[in-house]
Design an enzyme around this catalytic site. Sequence first.
Site, PDB file in Angstrom:
ATOM      1  N   ASP A  51      32.567  37.946  36.980  1.00  0.00           N
ATOM      2  CA  ASP A  51      33.049  37.601  38.295  1.00  0.00           C
ATOM      3  C   ASP A  51      33.588  38.574  39.419  1.00  0.00           C
ATOM      4  OD1 ASP A  51      34.222  35.269  39.662  1.00  0.00           O
ATOM      5  OD2 ASP A  51      36.055  36.002  39.219  1.00  0.00           O
ATOM      6  N   ASP A  64      35.798  37.574  42.641  1.00  0.00           N
ATOM      7  CA  ASP A  64      37.383  37.666  43.083  1.00  0.00           C
ATOM      8  C   ASP A  64      38.268  37.260  42.158  1.00  0.00           C
ATOM      9  OD1 ASP A  64      36.961  37.317  45.900  1.00  0.00           O
ATOM     10  OD2 ASP A  64      35.588  35.487  45.418  1.00  0.00           O
TER      11      ASP A  64
END
Length: 256
Positions: free
Chosen positions: A9, A11
Amino acid sequence: MTYEGYFIDLDGTIYQGKNSFPSGKRFIERLRQNDKQFMFVTNNATRTPEQVQRTLADEHDIHVDMTQIYTSAMATADYVSRLAEVKKVLVIGEIGLHQALAAKGLTIVTRGNADAVVVGLNRELKYDDLMYATLAIQNGAKFIATNIDTNLPNEKGMIPGAGTVVAAVQTATQQQPIIIGKPYTPIMEGALQRAQLDVKQVIMVGDNYKTDIQAGINLKMDTLLVYSGISTKSQIKAEQIKPTHEVDSLDDWVIE
């Protein structure tokens, strides 16, 4: 345990908005040193892969090539392009989503009849956008959402995510969308296909149990939760199914 590939991932995991996580950059450098394959798998559909690449380089000094980026916009375009009955798509979204769909040869409209309505985050959302999406779905268009993230980690805080826009269309149409992004499986299956890896060879790395970790769990993929973003230790204690691994910082993870 040894993993050949890492789905990561962005953010809240590698950075938060414009704020860099030094541990994120070091993590990517260690993956390279250990000859590990990795791909950034992000629910953020607003940006093109080129924009993601530039953001990583210019703001966080992380340099990757285009094959190492897979957004929910790209996953949505992959999914929609496989639907033989869909040629015309009404889109609520930003450049990343528009460009991904157009690259698949789909006709993009913002009003009128359509075969499908694709909804993502649009930070310049207007009432008319919701109105035309609602009317198209009421007239039989498929309802597809890039993701339903309630919030997006940002240097300002947890700002409204795509789920807030999707919820508005759901409320108006009383219909459930087909959801592409994490924690749902289409984005993960698309990433595996691009990486040409088996689910058992890959670990999903992220900061959000409800999206990143649940995506891995739903696909029976091992997971690594890092406590640098959304999920907290007290929240994880309440979950019946735990992440495979948990770390306070990506610096704590040993790459084998």
